[in-house]
Design a protein around this motif. Sequence first.
Motif, PDB file in Angstrom:
ATOM      1  N   ARG A  63       0.825  -1.206   0.000  1.00 17.84           N
ATOM      2  CA  ARG A  63       0.000   0.000   0.000  1.00 17.84           C
ATOM      3  C   ARG A  63       0.863   1.262   0.000  1.00 17.84           C
ATOM      4  O   ARG A  63       0.463   2.297  -0.555  1.00 17.84           O
ATOM      5  N   HIS A  64       2.055   1.176   0.555  1.00 17.49           N
ATOM      6  CA  HIS A  64       2.913   2.356   0.615  1.00 17.49           C
ATOM      7  C   HIS A  64       3.426   2.757  -0.761  1.00 17.49           C
ATOM      8  O   HIS A  64       3.625   3.947  -1.033  1.00 17.49           O
ATOM      9  N   ARG A  65       3.664   1.796  -1.618  1.00 12.53           N
ATOM     10  CA  ARG A  65       4.088   2.118  -2.978  1.00 12.53           C
ATOM     11  C   ARG A  65       2.882   2.467  -3.854  1.00 12.53           C
ATOM     12  O   ARG A  65       2.942   3.374  -4.681  1.00 12.53           O
ATOM     13  N   LEU A  66       1.796   1.725  -3.675  1.00 12.87           N
ATOM     14  CA  LEU A  66       0.624   1.954  -4.514  1.00 12.87           C
ATOM     15  C   LEU A  66      -0.069   3.277  -4.209  1.00 12.87           C
ATOM     16  O   LEU A  66      -0.767   3.824  -5.061  1.00 12.87           O
ATOM     17  N   LYS A  67       0.145   3.815  -3.006  1.00 13.15           N
ATOM     18  CA  LYS A  67      -0.495   5.088  -2.677  1.00 13.15           C
ATOM     19  C   LYS A  67       0.044   6.220  -3.559  1.00 13.15           C
ATOM     20  O   LYS A  67      -0.628   7.239  -3.757  1.00 13.15           O
TER      21      LYS A  67
ATOM     22  N   GLY B  24       8.847  -6.118  -3.141  1.00 10.40           N
ATOM     23  CA  GLY B  24       9.924  -5.146  -3.009  1.00 10.40           C
ATOM     24  C   GLY B  24       9.778  -4.322  -1.747  1.00 10.40           C
ATOM     25  O   GLY B  24       8.805  -4.469  -0.988  1.00 10.40           O
ATOM     26  N   PRO B  25      10.719  -3.429  -1.489  1.00 15.55           N
ATOM     27  CA  PRO B  25      10.650  -2.591  -0.292  1.00 15.55           C
ATOM     28  C   PRO B  25       9.463  -1.637  -0.339  1.00 15.55           C
ATOM     29  O   PRO B  25       8.935  -1.327  -1.406  1.00 15.55           O
ATOM     30  N   THR B  26       9.064  -1.182   0.841  1.00 16.66           N
ATOM     31  CA  THR B  26       7.918  -0.271   0.928  1.00 16.66           C
ATOM     32  C   THR B  26       8.240   1.121   0.396  1.00 16.66           C
ATOM     33  O   THR B  26       7.333   1.885   0.064  1.00 16.66           O
ATOM     34  N   GLY B  27       9.519   1.455   0.340  1.00 19.72           N
ATOM     35  CA  GLY B  27       9.900   2.812  -0.015  1.00 19.72           C
ATOM     36  C   GLY B  27       9.916   3.764   1.166  1.00 19.72           C
ATOM     37  O   GLY B  27      10.236   4.942   1.016  1.00 19.72           O
TER      38      GLY B  27
END
Length: 337
Positions: A71-75, A112-115
Amino acid sequence: MQNPIDALIAEKGILLADGATGTNLFAMGLESGEAPELWNEDAPEKIEALHQGFVDAGADIILTNSFGGTRHRLKLHNAQDRVFELNSKAAKIACRIAAKAGRRVIVAGSVGPTGELLVPLGALTYDEAVEAFAEQMEGLKAGGAEVAWIETMSAPDEIRAAAEAAIRVGLPYTYTGSFDTAGRTMMGLAPKDIHGVVGDLAQAPVAVGANCGVGAPDILAALLDMTEANPQATVVVKGNCGIPEFRGTEVHYSGTPELMSEYVRLAVDGGARIIGGCCGTSFEHLAAMRAALDGHRKQQSRPAIADIVARVGPLRNKSAAQSGAGTGARRSRRMRG
């Protein structure tokens, strides 16, 4: 948890993983800044073509189009409420291609990482990271992914959070770091220490290793450190196809099929059990890697750094911070190659 990777290694000895996602999708029309994961819904035929190309080239493992699926990347694309849906579709697409391969092909769920930086360096707590990864992995598992493939990681605590999520969801898991900063990850993890990151968790990883980075010589040097530290471990290397070079606004990779073939031979001799390509690795490259793997008999002696340099070029990690050699790799790493 069933472990398909060990079973296929027992049958075949060494496995070939697939190649790049991002650079191949760019060639199919993906725009810079666009989320590849949205194509699982908007252009599934192109994701099928990606997987089919790698299966046709000889891959034993294909990774779902879900690298940025938390969710952190898709946001960043206003899709944070579609985590389950997009990851489930990613796995279903890959499973459709694997099912018709005519041989055993493992579908691994790319994570992958959350960023985000975890506390205390950032605002994301460890428990929140576990929850985010578990949410993604629930979708991957529902779509048919057999393994959680945790990749391109820099921070040990984020690796651990993703591993804990995989255990919670009930998926066997692998994890790889990107050793692109003076021979370590950007958060300071050394290759020889990769094995101990999750040592006290209830379930051990199926495999650990390295991916991305700054080219074949450096990932092979990392491989020697990893296999020396734990000769019994199943070690993955999934290196970039040569060195990233900017041509205008586009990133190109210098590796040839011949270079990637030599990388495979050295990886086998260095003790890798799963070998693939990352940024820049095309279907053509992977087909050459398949031929090299099938035609090579592992040598009794491990390669030395001097052998690696002589055969695939000089190490770059020691000067990467000063020269900017790692910049293109880090940029592409945002979407797994």
